[in-house]
Design an enzyme around this catalytic site. Structure first.
Site, PDB file in Angstrom:
ATOM      1  N   LYS A  70       0.974  -1.351   0.021  1.00  0.00           N
ATOM      2  CA  LYS A  70      -0.223  -0.096  -0.025  1.00  0.00           C
ATOM      3  C   LYS A  70       0.856   1.307   0.053  1.00  0.00           C
ATOM      4  O   LYS A  70       0.354   2.383  -0.566  1.00  0.00           O
ATOM      5  CB  LYS A  70      -0.898   0.032   1.253  1.00  0.00           C
ATOM      6  CG  LYS A  70      -2.048  -0.975   1.198  1.00  0.00           C
ATOM      7  CD  LYS A  70      -3.001  -1.120   2.095  1.00  0.00           C
ATOM      8  CE  LYS A  70      -3.890  -2.513   2.065  1.00  0.00           C
ATOM      9  NZ  LYS A  70      -5.075  -2.317   3.015  1.00  0.00           N
ATOM     10  N   GLY A 134      -0.039   1.073   9.689  1.00  0.00           N
ATOM     11  CA  GLY A 134      -0.901   1.614   8.480  1.00  0.00           C
ATOM     12  C   GLY A 134      -2.321   1.630   8.734  1.00  0.00           C
ATOM     13  O   GLY A 134      -2.903   2.449   7.972  1.00  0.00           O
ATOM     14  N   ASN A 155      -1.572   2.014  21.749  1.00  0.00           N
ATOM     15  CA  ASN A 155      -0.315   1.061  20.990  1.00  0.00           C
ATOM     16  C   ASN A 155       0.656   0.661  22.033  1.00  0.00           C
ATOM     17  O   ASN A 155       1.093   1.389  23.033  1.00  0.00           O
ATOM     18  CB  ASN A 155       0.310   2.014  20.055  1.00  0.00           C
ATOM     19  CG  ASN A 155       0.902   0.938  19.280  1.00  0.00           C
ATOM     20  OD1 ASN A 155       0.225   0.203  18.545  1.00  0.00           O
ATOM     21  ND2 ASN A 155       2.018   1.329  18.450  1.00  0.00           N
ATOM     22  N   ARG A 156       1.054  -0.713  21.794  1.00  0.00           N
ATOM     23  CA  ARG A 156       2.439  -1.003  22.608  1.00  0.00           C
ATOM     24  C   ARG A 156       3.525  -0.146  22.192  1.00  0.00           C
ATOM     25  O   ARG A 156       4.080  -0.056  23.407  1.00  0.00           O
ATOM     26  CB  ARG A 156       2.658  -2.400  21.721  1.00  0.00           C
ATOM     27  CG  ARG A 156       3.493  -3.232  22.535  1.00  0.00           C
ATOM     28  CD  ARG A 156       3.664  -4.773  21.631  1.00  0.00           C
ATOM     29  NE  ARG A 156       4.004  -4.385  20.282  1.00  0.00           N
ATOM     30  CZ  ARG A 156       4.115  -5.566  19.513  1.00  0.00           C
ATOM     31  NH1 ARG A 156       3.575  -6.673  19.760  1.00  0.00           N
ATOM     32  NH2 ARG A 156       4.554  -5.329  18.313  1.00  0.00           N
ATOM     33  N   ARG A 160       4.296   5.912  18.749  1.00  0.00           N
ATOM     34  CA  ARG A 160       3.677   5.639  17.334  1.00  0.00           C
ATOM     35  C   ARG A 160       2.559   6.306  17.602  1.00  0.00           C
ATOM     36  O   ARG A 160       1.931   6.868  16.713  1.00  0.00           O
ATOM     37  CB  ARG A 160       3.703   4.221  16.996  1.00  0.00           C
ATOM     38  CG  ARG A 160       5.062   3.693  16.349  1.00  0.00           C
ATOM     39  CD  ARG A 160       4.956   2.043  15.853  1.00  0.00           C
ATOM     40  NE  ARG A 160       4.480   2.515  14.450  1.00  0.00           N
ATOM     41  CZ  ARG A 160       4.096   1.329  13.802  1.00  0.00           C
ATOM     42  NH1 ARG A 160       4.239   0.179  14.310  1.00  0.00           N
ATOM     43  NH2 ARG A 160       3.916   1.365  12.544  1.00  0.00           N
ATOM     44  N   MET A 218     -10.430  -5.445  12.656  1.00  0.00           N
ATOM     45  CA  MET A 218     -10.241  -5.209  11.251  1.00  0.00           C
ATOM     46  C   MET A 218     -10.067  -6.628  10.322  1.00  0.00           C
ATOM     47  O   MET A 218      -9.908  -6.603   9.162  1.00  0.00           O
ATOM     48  CB  MET A 218      -9.322  -4.226  10.998  1.00  0.00           C
ATOM     49  CG  MET A 218      -9.743  -2.860  11.278  1.00  0.00           C
ATOM     50  SD  MET A 218      -8.540  -1.500  10.634  1.00  0.00           S
ATOM     51  CE  MET A 218      -8.995  -0.355  11.431  1.00  0.00           C
ATOM     52  N   GLY A 242     -13.506  -8.035  10.286  1.00  0.00           N
ATOM     53  CA  GLY A 242     -13.377  -7.113   9.109  1.00  0.00           C
ATOM     54  C   GLY A 242     -13.976  -7.391   8.005  1.00  0.00           C
ATOM     55  O   GLY A 242     -13.701  -6.925   6.605  1.00  0.00           O
TER      56      GLY A 242
HETATM   57  P1  ATR Z   1      -0.327  -2.481   9.578  1.00  0.00           P
HETATM   58  O1  ATR Z   1       0.154  -1.795   8.317  1.00  0.00           O
HETATM   59  O2  ATR Z   1      -1.127  -3.746   9.270  1.00  0.00           O
HETATM   60  O3  ATR Z   1      -1.365  -1.760  10.595  1.00  0.00           O
HETATM   61  P2  ATR Z   1       2.051  -2.357  10.922  1.00  0.00           P
HETATM   62  O4  ATR Z   1       2.362  -0.878  10.630  1.00  0.00           O
HETATM   63  O5  ATR Z   1       3.129  -3.223  11.046  1.00  0.00           O
HETATM   64  O6  ATR Z   1       0.916  -2.843  10.207  1.00  0.00           O
HETATM   65  O7  ATR Z   1       1.394  -2.266  12.379  1.00  0.00           O
HETATM   66  C1  ATR Z   1       1.048  -3.258  13.272  1.00  0.00           C
HETATM   67  C2  ATR Z   1       0.340  -2.907  14.676  1.00  0.00           C
HETATM   68  O8  ATR Z   1      -0.088  -3.897  15.406  1.00  0.00           O
HETATM   69  C3  ATR Z   1       1.467  -1.990  15.448  1.00  0.00           C
HETATM   70  O9  ATR Z   1       0.433  -0.871  16.036  1.00  0.00           O
HETATM   71  C4  ATR Z   1       1.882  -2.758  16.278  1.00  0.00           C
HETATM   72  O10 ATR Z   1       2.295  -2.405  17.466  1.00  0.00           O
HETATM   73  P3  ATR Z   1       3.700  -1.824  17.550  1.00  0.00           P
HETATM   74  O11 ATR Z   1       3.772  -0.252  16.902  1.00  0.00           O
HETATM   75  O12 ATR Z   1       4.132  -1.668  18.903  1.00  0.00           O
HETATM   76  O13 ATR Z   1       4.688  -2.730  17.042  1.00  0.00           O
HETATM   77  C5  ATR Z   1       0.683  -3.767  16.505  1.00  0.00           C
HETATM   78  N1  ATR Z   1       0.964  -5.115  17.327  1.00  0.00           N
HETATM   79  C6  ATR Z   1       1.404  -6.222  16.463  1.00  0.00           C
HETATM   80  N2  ATR Z   1       1.416  -7.138  17.317  1.00  0.00           N
HETATM   81  C7  ATR Z   1       1.038  -7.009  18.466  1.00  0.00           C
HETATM   82  C8  ATR Z   1       0.695  -7.854  19.609  1.00  0.00           C
HETATM   83  N3  ATR Z   1       0.944  -8.803  19.701  1.00  0.00           N
HETATM   84  N4  ATR Z   1       0.210  -7.015  20.597  1.00  0.00           N
HETATM   85  C9  ATR Z   1      -0.249  -5.663  20.577  1.00  0.00           C
HETATM   86  N5  ATR Z   1      -0.113  -4.683  19.511  1.00  0.00           N
HETATM   87  C10 ATR Z   1       0.694  -5.550  18.409  1.00  0.00           C
END
Ligand code: ATR
Length: 276
Positions: A70, A134, A155-156, A160, A218, A242
């Site tokens: 994307k 994203g 967010n974790r 971000r 989603m 989703g």
């Molecule tokens: P996308 O474009 O699909 O949103 P991404 O940009 O890689 O993918 O983002 C993934 C999101 O899922 C992030 O917010 C990530 O948290 P971090 O920014 O802290 O990495 C979150 N995420 C992924 N695995 C997770 C988990 N096990 N628990 C909580 N948040 C998670």
């Protein structure tokens, strides 16, 4: 059968074999009497631009773009709709004359699913958005447009979430939080994290949801995602995956390409029955 006058569309991703978009767009085409075909196209890493050039050479008219391209599609487009500029991501491309128009229909698809399919009113409600990647970025502006009381991004990696809240602060009441800092109960919780892919649940407090909360993931899969199973056990009033967002974003893309709005209800039922 693809005839000479048949217009070609498709979805590009990697992997793309699992995509439901060919089924959805073929059903839309049949329903609206459009002479078009829609094919899945796998683009290996590094091959995205080449694959698009080849598609265009074959007379291709438009594409959906899925993970992980994307951002590449956003850079590939020669003109962008305001909503794809805001999302900094493109899920729909359309070749028109000398330009390649890039759009993002994901956020609109989410909001249509929430409001039209699930009957949820966003105005005045507390919304919790889990994740700051994203998928979250594309959802914030369309959610704020519906005048919620607030959107809290958790967010974790809190920085971000803070970056996103700062970026969208001019559009409405949006703030950032760590999972541990969340306070009070929310009317709507949207999981945009990729945690469901690994069967994990974002660590939100149990007090964030009540029996009146709509919990939305989603992601979609056969059966409930880990987050929706968690929400169901806590008695969240409605849980939804989703699938509806997928069909509604597809309908927005279809409208951009063909100028016709398909009836999404029967198509959503067909996709759901395939997944069940
Ligand atoms: P996308 O474009 O699909 O949103 P991404 O940009 O890689 O993918 O983002 C993934 C999101 O899922 C992030 O917010 C990530 O948290 P971090 O920014 O802290 O990495 C979150 N995420 C992924 N695995 C997770 C988990 N096990 N628990 C909580 N948040 C998670």
């Amino acid at each position: 059968m693809t005839g000479q006058g048949t217009d070609l569309y498709g979805v590009v991703g990697h992997p793309v074999g699992h995509s439901r978009s060919p089924l959805i767009h073929r059903l839309f085409a049949g329903q609206t009497g459009q002479d078009m075909d829609y094919v899945p196209i796998d683009a290996a890493p590094g091959q995205f631009e080449e694959v698009l050039a080849e598609f265009h050479r074959r007379g291709g008219r438009g594409l959906n773009i899925t993970l992980p391209y994307k951002g590449d599609a956003y850079r590939f487009a020669t003109r962008l709709t305001p909503r794809s500029e805001t999302a900094q991501a493109v899920n729909t491309l359309c070749w028109r004359d000398d330009e390649v128009l890039g759009d993002n229909t994901d956020g609109a698809g989410l909001v249509t699913d929430l409001t039209a399919n699930l009957g949820f009113t966003l105005s005045g409600r507390r919304v919790l958005l889990l994740g700051a990647g994203g998928a979250a970025r594309g959802a914030i502006a369309p959610l704020l447009e519906r005048s919620p009381a607030e959107v809290v991004i958790a967010n974790r990696t809190v920085s971000r979430a803070q970056d996103l809240a700062t970026r969208f602060s001019a559009l409405g009441p949006v703030s950032a939080a760590g999972f541990d800092d969340l306070e009070g109960v929310f009317d709507l919780v949207i999981n945009s994290t990729s945690a469901s892919l690994t069967g994990e649940v974002p660590p939100l407090p149990v007090t964030s949801v009540s029996t009146d909360t709509l919990c939305y993931d989603m992601m979609y899969q056969k059966g409930p995602t880990a987050f929706l199973a968690w929400a169901g056990m806590r008695g969240a009033c409605v849980i939804a995956d989703g699938t509806g967002m997928l069909v509604e974003q597809a309908a927005e893309s279809f409208f951009m390409w063909r100028g016709i709005r398909p009836d999404t209800g029967p198509v959503l039922r067909a996709v759901r029955s395939q997944l069940s």
